[in-house]
Design an enzyme around this catalytic site. Structure first.
Site, mmCIF file in Angstrom:
data_model
loop_
_atom_site.group_PDB
_atom_site.id
_atom_site.type_symbol
_atom_site.label_atom_id
_atom_site.label_comp_id
_atom_site.label_asym_id
_atom_site.label_seq_id
_atom_site.Cartn_x
_atom_site.Cartn_y
_atom_site.Cartn_z
ATOM 1 N N HIS A 153 84.090 35.320 13.252
ATOM 2 C CA HIS A 153 83.890 36.487 12.366
ATOM 3 C C HIS A 153 82.751 36.240 11.372
ATOM 4 O O HIS A 153 82.750 36.813 10.283
ATOM 5 C CB HIS A 153 85.168 36.839 11.591
ATOM 6 C CG HIS A 153 86.386 36.934 12.446
ATOM 7 N ND1 HIS A 153 86.823 38.110 12.993
ATOM 8 C CD2 HIS A 153 87.247 35.971 12.869
ATOM 9 C CE1 HIS A 153 87.927 37.883 13.702
ATOM 10 N NE2 HIS A 153 88.186 36.588 13.660
ATOM 11 N N SER A 274 53.848 38.036 6.340
ATOM 12 C CA SER A 274 53.885 39.439 5.964
ATOM 13 C C SER A 274 52.505 39.833 5.462
ATOM 14 O O SER A 274 51.816 39.023 4.848
ATOM 15 C CB SER A 274 54.932 39.637 4.865
ATOM 16 O OG SER A 274 54.620 40.790 4.101
ATOM 17 N N LYS A 280 56.300 35.115 2.565
ATOM 18 C CA LYS A 280 57.226 35.275 3.688
ATOM 19 C C LYS A 280 56.850 34.537 4.957
ATOM 20 O O LYS A 280 55.692 34.385 5.300
ATOM 21 C CB LYS A 280 57.399 36.768 4.012
ATOM 22 C CG LYS A 280 58.019 37.489 2.843
ATOM 23 C CD LYS A 280 58.871 38.629 3.234
ATOM 24 C CE LYS A 280 59.966 38.281 4.190
ATOM 25 N NZ LYS A 280 60.481 39.502 4.784
ATOM 26 N N GLU A 287 63.517 38.097 16.616
ATOM 27 C CA GLU A 287 63.759 39.530 16.373
ATOM 28 C C GLU A 287 63.287 40.374 17.561
ATOM 29 O O GLU A 287 63.965 41.310 17.994
ATOM 30 C CB GLU A 287 63.026 39.987 15.109
ATOM 31 C CG GLU A 287 63.619 39.419 13.834
ATOM 32 C CD GLU A 287 62.754 39.769 12.636
ATOM 33 O OE1 GLU A 287 63.139 40.679 11.898
ATOM 34 O OE2 GLU A 287 61.688 39.149 12.441
#
Ligand code: ARG
Length: 455
Positions: A153, A274, A280, A287
């Site tokens: 979970h 970024s 970043k 992804e």
């Protein structure tokens, strides 16, 4: 193109709508290989002379060279790869070329091309799967003995070995490999000779063609064969499972590389920055893999829907099978290859992972098991430990921060020996059940996996 039956040529709009050459040209090698075998069989069965066969083989070799070299001119008005090659052959060698299509239809021809193509792609994907399996095995070896939290979970559950987690993926990709090997058996059956759908009256030898193209068997029913795409659906299903596994891994990488987890460092070369936020470092590869899973699932849906409700046998709908199949092959291959590279360069932050295993009451189950060994029924033990955990939460500490007297308030059965049980090392190494996370079991599993990937 259709010879005598038609008075008017095809409308330009129809030509554009029905053509598949812009994608099925990918099959040219298989189409030519199939024609070679077919022609050889025609000659051996008296349907071509030796000279005609030689002319056909020569012409096909020339065409293949030109396609290889990028100088062959594909023509949309010739619809597909079969007609483009056949027409080019006839233009080059004349009447012998026009004999090649005896006892053959494009319906069994495309079934053959697709089976030959997918047979090769199965082999290539199995190699890519072996590479990714190898990456997990090396990670398992590198981090053997190091701990990380295991989750259910997405809540910290029990401490495990990093290697155990890596070998979980090894298992998933091993199943994928097995599935492809099994799927390949049903791809590897020779369809040519079914002709349009009823077979042929011409004296052919299907088994000879099968032998020439290295198929162990020929298909059993001509009608089934010309409308069958089960093998392609099965192949894309196998690929879907591969991509689902890649997607689950990707999700973990995205989480693990976040500051919130900070479990891994993805190599700079496999991240992007970024355009606005200079600080970043983004996990774009996982992804994108997660995102591309949708394409593969979409292709599977497209194929399933394509076949649903088709009357026997061949229907032109089936031409729509190729783009989803090709896109699946491209997507899964690229995702597997880049994942292998990324994993081979992945670094686990072992100090941080170790620390993470020491918070969150992850050895609470061990305390319960400890009480079970002292003859307390598991349900009672569960409740005792639940109370101890609640009390720790209230005090803002871990179970291991309590002293013996404090622990004994929850059960008089608790003794000094509990402290070893509550340690991460004690917890992990107690899990010696088959398939468990103890160092002994994981070392065995790792050795077995190493043998599989190297042997
Ligand atoms: N391009 C066609 C396909 O991909 C080949 C078979 C065409 N057969 C036909 N009867 N029109 O399915």
């Amino acid at each position: 193109m259709w010879g005598g039956r038609f008075e008017a040529g095809t409308a330009a709009s129809v030509e554009a709508f029905t053509a598949s050459i812009h994608y099925d040209s990918r099959l040219y090698k298989y189409d030519i290989a199939g024609s070679r075998a077919h022609a050889t069989m025609l000659k051996d069965n008296g349907l071509l002379s030796a000279e005609e066969l030689a002319a056909i083989l020569g012409g096909l070799a020339e065409i293949e060279n030109e396609i290889d070299g990028g100088t062959f001119e594909f023509r949309r008005e010739l619809e597909d790869i079969h007609m483009n090659i056949e027409k080019a052959l006839i233009e080059r060698i004349g009447p012998a070329g026009a004999k090649l299509h005896s006892a053959r239809s494009r319906n069994d021809q495309i079934a053959l091309d697709l089976r030959l193509y997918l047979r090769d792609e199965c082999d290539r994907l199995m190699d890519l799967l072996d590479a990714v399996r190898g990456a997990f095995v090396s990670l398992g070896r590198t981090y053997l003995g190091k701990f990380m939290p295991g989750y259910t979970h997405l809540q910290r559950a029990q401490p495990v070995l990093i290697s155990h987690h890596m070998l979980a993926y090894f298992e998933m990709f091993s199943r994928d490999r097995e599935r492809l090997a099994d799927c390949r058996k049903r791809i590897n059956i020779m369809p040519l000779g079914c002709a349009a759908m009823a077979g042929t009256g011409l004296p052919i030898d299907r088994r000879q063609v099968a032998e020439l193209l290295d198929f162990p068997e020929v298909t059993a029913n001509s009608m089934d064969t010309s409308g069958d795409r089960d093998f392609a659906i099965e192949f894309v299903s196998c690929c879907t499972l591969i991509h689902l596994h890649l997607s689950r891994l990707s999700e973990e990488l995205v989480l693990w590389s976040s500051q919130e987890f900070a479990f891994v460092d993805i190599d700079d070369r496999f991240c992007t920055g970024s355009s606005i936020m200079p600080q970043k470092k983004n996990p774009d590869i996982p992804e994108l893999i997660r995102g591309k899973t949708g394409r593969v699932v979409g292709s599977l849906m497209a194929l399933i829907t394509l076949v649903k409700g088709l009357p026997l046998t061949y229907n032109r709908d089936l031409q729509e099978d190729k783009e989803p199949v090709f896109d699946t092959v491209d997507t899964v291959s690229a995702s597997l290859a880049i994942t292998t590279e990324l994993m081979a360069n992945l670094k686990f932050k072992t100090a941080r992972l170790d620390e993470a295993t020491r918070t969150g009451f992850m050895t609470a189950t061990d305390l319960a098991d400890y009480l079970v060994l002292k003859n307390i029924p598991f349900r009672d033990a569960h409740s005792i430990v639940g109370k101890a955990v609640a009390s720790c939460i209230e005090r803002g500490c871990e179970l291991t921060d309590l002293n013996l007297a404090e622990l004994q308030e929850f059960s008089p059965m608790i003794g000094k020996d509990l402290f070893e049980v509550l340690s991460v090392e004690g917890s992990v190494n107690s899990r010696i059940s088959e398939g468990g996370t103890s160092l002994i079991r994981v070392t065995e599993a790792l050795e077995k996996a190493e043998q599989e990937v190297t042997g």
